[in-house]
Scaffold this motif. Structure first.
Motif: not given
Length: 318
Positions: A141-143, A157-162, A299-302
């Protein structure tokens, strides 16, 4: 998504306030790779190896990790895990007995102000991320996952997105850990710089948020394609991908960021690589690289979850 590119495996090791993400080649021979570093404070490993004039063209995995420079130790475990599976560069030549050395470039984000500064990914976590990529189900997943667990994007907050798109007969995709010093939100409109079509945030609530200190961050990621590109062509893809960071983050590539993008091709040996006559197709891939990087950051941030006293986009969007 990143997994839309054939030949890519993706695995996360999520540790709450930090983590590791492994992008692994499904081909034992590895994938061609290049890199471009634009931030003023990078934390990387094995990036010099990827210069077009150097010998080794293929990598077996790329590791994205939290923990600042400490997190680079996770690549040791990734190498050991790949070695245990018989994967790596054959030191004495293909088909001959002898050691294999897995090629695992890596890049880190600064996430030590989120959660415990003493909690950092280690070799065990790097091995687990590679194992998840090779053995786990597709569709990670993402986030707030993997290296995105402790990421921040400005005051959010950031995160991982693709994200991915098609360009002719080929796929271009990006997997990005969004952890920039700059903002991903336009304070005037409340909308994502990288995707104004998304819902806006409450601008009053957004303007009242405070950034975690110190302001040391980084956006890192991998652009992948199945197009048959040389290392030199891939380096141009990585360079163009940074335009996506510039579109999605303001400001980008600051002295406090370590912005680093890898580019990989999963095209197997035996497929004729693009040459000078394919410049228009290459240019289209470069433009697509910028688009998918920007979309991956959004996508990562959302998708990021609230936590550690840092507001998530979902909490103030309407």
């Amino acid at each position: 998504m990143l997994l839309d590119v054939p030949g890519i495996r993706l695995g996360h090791r999520s540790l709450g306030d930090t983590g590791v993400t492994a992008i692994v080649s499904a081909d034992p021979a590895g994938m061609r790779a290049a890199v471009d570093v634009r931030g003023g404070g990078p934390g990387t490993r094995e990036t010099d190896l990827l210069a077009p004039h150097n010998t080794v063209e293929r990598v077996h995995a790329i590791l994205l990790t939290g923990g600042s420079a400490f997190g680079l130790a996770a690549a040791d475990g990734a190498m050991r895990e790949l070695e245990s599976r018989g994967l790596g560069f054959p030191v004495f030549g293909e088909g001959r007995p002898g050691p294999r050395v897995p090629i695992v470039p890596a890049a880190v984000i600064f996430d030590l102000v989120v959660g415990s500064p003493d909690h950092r990914p280690d070799p065990t976590d790097g091995a687990a991320a590679v194992g998840a990529a090779l053995d786990g189900p597709l569709g990670a997943g993402s986030g707030s996952v993997g290296a995105g667990c402790g990421a921040t994007a400005g005051v959010l907050r950031g995160g991982f997105g693709s994200a991915s798109c098609r360009v002719g007969d080929h796929v271009v995709a990006a997997g990005v850990v969004a952890n920039p010093v700059g903002s991903v939100i336009d304070p005037a409109s409340g909308r994502f710089y990288g995707d104004p079509s998304r819902p806006a945030v409450d601008t009053a609530a957004f303007s009242s948020l405070e950034r975690p200190t110190p302001a040391l961050n980084t956006t890192i990621g991998v652009i992948a394609t199945d197009a048959p590109l040389s290392v030199a062509h891939l380096q141009r893809i990585a360079i163009a991908g940074h335009d996506g960071i510039g579109r999605a983050v303001r400001p980008a590539h600051s002295p406090l960021d370590g912005d680093t993008l890898f580019a990989v091709s999963t095209a197997p040996d035996g497929v004729e690589m693009w040459g000078a006559g394919d410049v228009e197709k290459h240019a289209a891939l470069c433009e697509a690289a910028a688009e998918v990087v920007a979309s991956a950051i959004v996508d990562a941030v959302a998708a990021a979850e609230p936590g550690f006293g840092i507001t998530a986009w979902t909490e103030i969007a309407y």
